[in-house]
Design a protein around this motif. Structure first.
Motif, PDB file in Angstrom:
ATOM      1  N   GLN A   2       0.811  -1.208   0.000  1.00  0.00           N
ATOM      2  CA  GLN A   2       0.000   0.000   0.000  1.00  0.00           C
ATOM      3  C   GLN A   2       0.852   1.270   0.000  1.00  0.00           C
ATOM      4  OE1 GLN A   2      -3.826  -0.333   2.333  1.00  0.00           O
ATOM      5  NE2 GLN A   2      -2.650  -1.905   3.377  1.00  0.00           N
ATOM      6  N   ILE A   3       2.152   1.116   0.242  1.00  0.00           N
ATOM      7  CA  ILE A   3       3.068   2.243   0.250  1.00  0.00           C
ATOM      8  C   ILE A   3       4.477   1.681   0.094  1.00  0.00           C
ATOM      9  CG2 ILE A   3       3.410   2.251   2.751  1.00  0.00           C
ATOM     10  CD1 ILE A   3       3.399   5.324   2.645  1.00  0.00           C
ATOM     11  N   ASP A   4       5.383   2.464  -0.473  1.00  0.00           N
ATOM     12  CA  ASP A   4       6.758   1.990  -0.622  1.00  0.00           C
ATOM     13  C   ASP A   4       7.564   2.313   0.636  1.00  0.00           C
ATOM     14  OD1 ASP A   4       8.593   4.654  -1.431  1.00  0.00           O
ATOM     15  OD2 ASP A   4       6.455   4.807  -1.856  1.00  0.00           O
ATOM     16  N   PRO A   5       8.667   1.610   0.879  1.00  0.00           N
ATOM     17  CA  PRO A   5       9.440   1.805   2.103  1.00  0.00           C
ATOM     18  C   PRO A   5       9.950   3.230   2.304  1.00  0.00           C
ATOM     19  CG  PRO A   5      10.102  -0.222   1.024  1.00  0.00           C
ATOM     20  CD  PRO A   5       9.188   0.477   0.079  1.00  0.00           C
ATOM     21  N   ALA A   6      10.430   3.874   1.235  1.00  0.00           N
ATOM     22  CA  ALA A   6      10.963   5.234   1.377  1.00  0.00           C
ATOM     23  C   ALA A   6       9.874   6.202   1.793  1.00  0.00           C
ATOM     24  CB  ALA A   6      11.601   5.679   0.059  1.00  0.00           C
ATOM     25  N   SER A   7       8.702   6.111   1.173  1.00  0.00           N
ATOM     26  CA  SER A   7       7.602   7.010   1.526  1.00  0.00           C
ATOM     27  C   SER A   7       7.105   6.733   2.942  1.00  0.00           C
ATOM     28  CB  SER A   7       6.444   6.851   0.537  1.00  0.00           C
ATOM     29  OG  SER A   7       6.847   7.197  -0.775  1.00  0.00           O
ATOM     30  N   PHE A   8       7.032   5.452   3.311  1.00  0.00           N
ATOM     31  CA  PHE A   8       6.607   5.102   4.665  1.00  0.00           C
ATOM     32  C   PHE A   8       7.557   5.704   5.690  1.00  0.00           C
ATOM     33  CE2 PHE A   8       6.404   2.520   8.468  1.00  0.00           C
ATOM     34  CZ  PHE A   8       5.052   2.274   8.638  1.00  0.00           C
ATOM     35  N   THR A   9       8.858   5.553   5.453  1.00  0.00           N
ATOM     36  CA  THR A   9       9.851   6.091   6.381  1.00  0.00           C
ATOM     37  C   THR A   9       9.761   7.612   6.462  1.00  0.00           C
ATOM     38  OG1 THR A   9      11.353   4.258   5.856  1.00  0.00           O
ATOM     39  CG2 THR A   9      12.317   6.184   6.919  1.00  0.00           C
ATOM     40  N   ALA A  10       9.636   8.274   5.314  1.00  0.00           N
ATOM     41  CA  ALA A  10       9.585   9.736   5.296  1.00  0.00           C
ATOM     42  C   ALA A  10       8.365  10.256   6.053  1.00  0.00           C
ATOM     43  CB  ALA A  10       9.578  10.244   3.856  1.00  0.00           C
ATOM     44  N   ILE A  11       7.198   9.674   5.795  1.00  0.00           N
ATOM     45  CA  ILE A  11       5.982  10.117   6.486  1.00  0.00           C
ATOM     46  C   ILE A  11       6.064   9.810   7.969  1.00  0.00           C
ATOM     47  CG2 ILE A  11       3.485   9.758   6.666  1.00  0.00           C
ATOM     48  CD1 ILE A  11       3.473   9.200   3.658  1.00  0.00           C
ATOM     49  N   ARG A  12       6.610   8.660   8.297  1.00  0.00           N
ATOM     50  CA  ARG A  12       6.751   8.265   9.705  1.00  0.00           C
ATOM     51  C   ARG A  12       7.628   9.245  10.471  1.00  0.00           C
ATOM     52  NH1 ARG A  12       9.760   2.647  11.611  1.00  0.00           N
ATOM     53  NH2 ARG A  12       9.648   3.010  13.871  1.00  0.00           N
ATOM     54  N   LEU A  13       8.797   9.571   9.927  1.00  0.00           N
ATOM     55  CA  LEU A  13       9.714  10.469  10.626  1.00  0.00           C
ATOM     56  C   LEU A  13       9.200  11.905  10.635  1.00  0.00           C
ATOM     57  CD1 LEU A  13      13.145   9.084   9.335  1.00  0.00           C
ATOM     58  CD2 LEU A  13      12.060   8.673  11.558  1.00  0.00           C
ATOM     59  N   MET A  39      15.822  22.580  22.209  1.00  0.00           N
ATOM     60  CA  MET A  39      15.958  21.347  21.441  1.00  0.00           C
ATOM     61  C   MET A  39      17.025  20.459  22.062  1.00  0.00           C
ATOM     62  SD  MET A  39      14.635  19.796  18.884  1.00  0.00           S
ATOM     63  CE  MET A  39      13.877  21.151  17.984  1.00  0.00           C
ATOM     64  N   GLY A  40      16.706  19.193  22.271  1.00  0.00           N
ATOM     65  CA  GLY A  40      17.660  18.259  22.842  1.00  0.00           C
ATOM     66  C   GLY A  40      18.134  17.263  21.799  1.00  0.00           C
ATOM     67  N   GLY A  41      18.583  16.113  22.267  1.00  0.00           N
ATOM     68  CA  GLY A  41      19.033  15.070  21.358  1.00  0.00           C
ATOM     69  C   GLY A  41      20.433  15.293  20.848  1.00  0.00           C
ATOM     70  N   SER A  42      20.831  14.477  19.875  1.00  0.00           N
ATOM     71  CA  SER A  42      22.176  14.561  19.308  1.00  0.00           C
ATOM     72  C   SER A  42      22.132  14.035  17.876  1.00  0.00           C
ATOM     73  CB  SER A  42      23.163  13.736  20.138  1.00  0.00           C
ATOM     74  OG  SER A  42      22.870  12.348  20.042  1.00  0.00           O
ATOM     75  N   TRP A  43      23.166  14.378  17.119  1.00  0.00           N
ATOM     76  CA  TRP A  43      23.249  13.888  15.740  1.00  0.00           C
ATOM     77  C   TRP A  43      23.505  12.383  15.704  1.00  0.00           C
ATOM     78  CZ3 TRP A  43      21.503  16.281  11.652  1.00  0.00           C
ATOM     79  CH2 TRP A  43      21.393  17.686  11.670  1.00  0.00           C
ATOM     80  N   ARG A  44      24.225  11.871  16.683  1.00  0.00           N
ATOM     81  CA  ARG A  44      24.460  10.424  16.720  1.00  0.00           C
ATOM     82  C   ARG A  44      23.143   9.668  16.907  1.00  0.00           C
ATOM     83  NH1 ARG A  44      28.741   8.564  20.942  1.00  0.00           N
ATOM     84  NH2 ARG A  44      27.514   9.980  22.249  1.00  0.00           N
ATOM     85  N   ALA A  45      22.321  10.143  17.851  1.00  0.00           N
ATOM     86  CA  ALA A  45      21.037   9.497  18.084  1.00  0.00           C
ATOM     87  C   ALA A  45      20.113   9.673  16.879  1.00  0.00           C
ATOM     88  CB  ALA A  45      20.380  10.063  19.343  1.00  0.00           C
ATOM     89  N   GLY A  46      20.157  10.854  16.253  1.00  0.00           N
ATOM     90  CA  GLY A  46      19.343  11.082  15.061  1.00  0.00           C
ATOM     91  C   GLY A  46      19.722  10.145  13.926  1.00  0.00           C
ATOM     92  N   LEU A  47      21.023   9.929  13.735  1.00  0.00           N
ATOM     93  CA  LEU A  47      21.483   9.013  12.693  1.00  0.00           C
ATOM     94  C   LEU A  47      21.059   7.582  13.003  1.00  0.00           C
ATOM     95  CD1 LEU A  47      23.134   8.409  10.150  1.00  0.00           C
ATOM     96  CD2 LEU A  47      25.182   8.277  11.600  1.00  0.00           C
ATOM     97  N   ALA A  48      21.187   7.168  14.278  1.00  0.00           N
ATOM     98  CA  ALA A  48      20.773   5.819  14.659  1.00  0.00           C
ATOM     99  C   ALA A  48      19.281   5.626  14.423  1.00  0.00           C
ATOM    100  CB  ALA A  48      21.118   5.567  16.128  1.00  0.00           C
ATOM    101  N   LEU A  49      18.480   6.636  14.742  1.00  0.00           N
ATOM    102  CA  LEU A  49      17.038   6.554  14.532  1.00  0.00           C
ATOM    103  C   LEU A  49      16.702   6.468  13.048  1.00  0.00           C
ATOM    104  CD1 LEU A  49      14.124   6.713  15.597  1.00  0.00           C
ATOM    105  CD2 LEU A  49      14.350   9.214  15.612  1.00  0.00           C
ATOM    106  N   PHE A  50      17.377   7.264  12.257  1.00  0.00           N
ATOM    107  CA  PHE A  50      17.131   7.258  10.810  1.00  0.00           C
ATOM    108  C   PHE A  50      17.485   5.905  10.194  1.00  0.00           C
ATOM    109  CE2 PHE A  50      18.667   7.821   6.460  1.00  0.00           C
ATOM    110  CZ  PHE A  50      17.582   8.447   5.869  1.00  0.00           C
ATOM    111  N   LEU A  51      18.651   5.372  10.542  1.00  0.00           N
ATOM    112  CA  LEU A  51      19.073   4.083   9.996  1.00  0.00           C
ATOM    113  C   LEU A  51      18.107   2.970  10.406  1.00  0.00           C
ATOM    114  CD1 LEU A  51      22.949   4.215  10.505  1.00  0.00           C
ATOM    115  CD2 LEU A  51      21.689   4.357   8.336  1.00  0.00           C
ATOM    116  N   TYR A  52      17.729   2.988  11.668  1.00  0.00           N
ATOM    117  CA  TYR A  52      16.779   1.970  12.136  1.00  0.00           C
ATOM    118  C   TYR A  52      15.476   2.021  11.343  1.00  0.00           C
ATOM    119  CZ  TYR A  52      12.561   0.798  14.696  1.00  0.00           C
ATOM    120  OH  TYR A  52      11.309   0.372  15.003  1.00  0.00           O
ATOM    121  N   ALA A  53      14.881   3.209  11.243  1.00  0.00           N
ATOM    122  CA  ALA A  53      13.570   3.343  10.613  1.00  0.00           C
ATOM    123  C   ALA A  53      13.609   2.977   9.132  1.00  0.00           C
ATOM    124  CB  ALA A  53      13.046   4.766  10.795  1.00  0.00           C
TER     125      ALA A  53
END
Length: 292
Positions: free
Chosen positions: A43-54, A74-88
């Motif tokens: 019903q949706i492709d992986p890239a679009s699903f990830t983009a809408i999700r994030l 704003m909190g967080g870090s670029w390392r955590a952001g990268l880990a979240l992006f790769l996971y999703a």
């Protein structure tokens, strides 16, 4: 009337983080169900699903923070952001070709190995009950998911393993967070910058597909299961050891399977019921070492 507590008896209170952790696991299981429905039914492709999700997760969290603070920090870090992006992103790609049960085993097996290895490397003491409980729960998952399952495609299996390692790293980075909501919002916001840079690459070789149900599943995944669930998880993971955080997440494939029986009309088997008891028993044994 005064109540006298016997000498030598220690009063134990049920810690609040246990209920909080259970809510997180339900959110993680819901994420699996949303993703399975959207991607495996094409019903949706992986890239679009990830983009809408994030994107939806980031917007929701930023609006939530802004409603509480006019000028949110704003909190967080670029390392955590990268880990979240790769996971999703890798999670979405891998689930296109992997069965739900096999994919969950690979994902949370990688999470567990990553978090235990990092905890051991950092000198975190390994409790005997936690180790036995983890082993019992993991063996239960093997019994449930491996026999009778087709050999998973190597490429998809490796992608899901890397996704699990990224989620394990993301969980470990949350142990030092001061403000779970602000840190989660910051991490999601940083994934948007990665989407802008890597978006064209994500679309290479893919065929974008959008449908109303697919978009709704992605929104539910981003706002409810990811935005709310991950903020709550960051508030939980800093209160427990990496061992217990890793073992807790072994309950997610069981919850996802039971959710599939209830919500998706998937068949309930005696093996699923028996193994669910074994896995949940292993988790309870591990948590007992933390509560005691």
């Amino acid at each position: 009337m005064t109540t006298i507590t016997p000498i030598g008896r220690r009063e134990r209170r049920f810690p609040g983080w246990v209920f909080q952790a259970m809510v997180c696991l339900v959110a993680f299981a819901a994420n699996s169900i949303f993703c399975r429905q959207a991607l495996m039914q094409d019903q949706i492709d992986p890239a679009s699903f990830t983009a809408i999700r994030l994107l939806s997760g980031a917007v929701f969290l930023l609006c939530l923070i802004r409603s509480r603070q006019p000028r949110p920090a704003m909190g967080g870090s670029w390392r955590a952001g990268l880990a979240l992006f790769l996971y999703a992103y890798l999670f979405s790609i891998a689930y296109v070709r992997l069965g739900a049960g096999v994919g969950a085993l690979i994902l949370f097996g990688a999470v567990q190995v990553t978090m235990f290895a990092c905890a051991w490397k950092q000198g975190e003491p390994v409790q005997k009950k936690a180790l036995i409980g983890m082993s019992l729960a993991f063996c239960g998952l093997l019994v449930l998911l491996l026999p009778g399952a087709d050999t998973p495609p190597m490429g998809s299996a490796l992608l899901m393993a890397v996704s699990g390692m990224a989620w394990g790293a993301y969980s470990l980075l949350g142990k030092g967070c001061a403000n779970p909501l602000a840190d989660t919002a910051g991490n999601f916001a940083r994934t948007l910058a990665m989407l802008c840079v890597l978006g064209p690459i994500m679309l290479l070789g893919s065929h974008p597909r959008l449908s109303v149900p697919g978009v709704l599943y992605a929104l539910a995944s981003g706002i409810l299961a990811s935005g709310c669930g991950y903020a709550l998880w960051y508030g939980t993971v800093k209160k427990i050891s990496a061992q217990h955080a890793a073992t807790l997440q072994l309950g997610v494939p069981i919850l996802a399977s039971l959710g599939g029986v209830w919500l998706l009309d998937e068949p309930m088997s005696i093996r699923l019921l028996t193994v669910s008891i074994v896995v949940l028993g292993g988790i309870a044994l591990s948590l007992r070492a933390r509560i005691a």
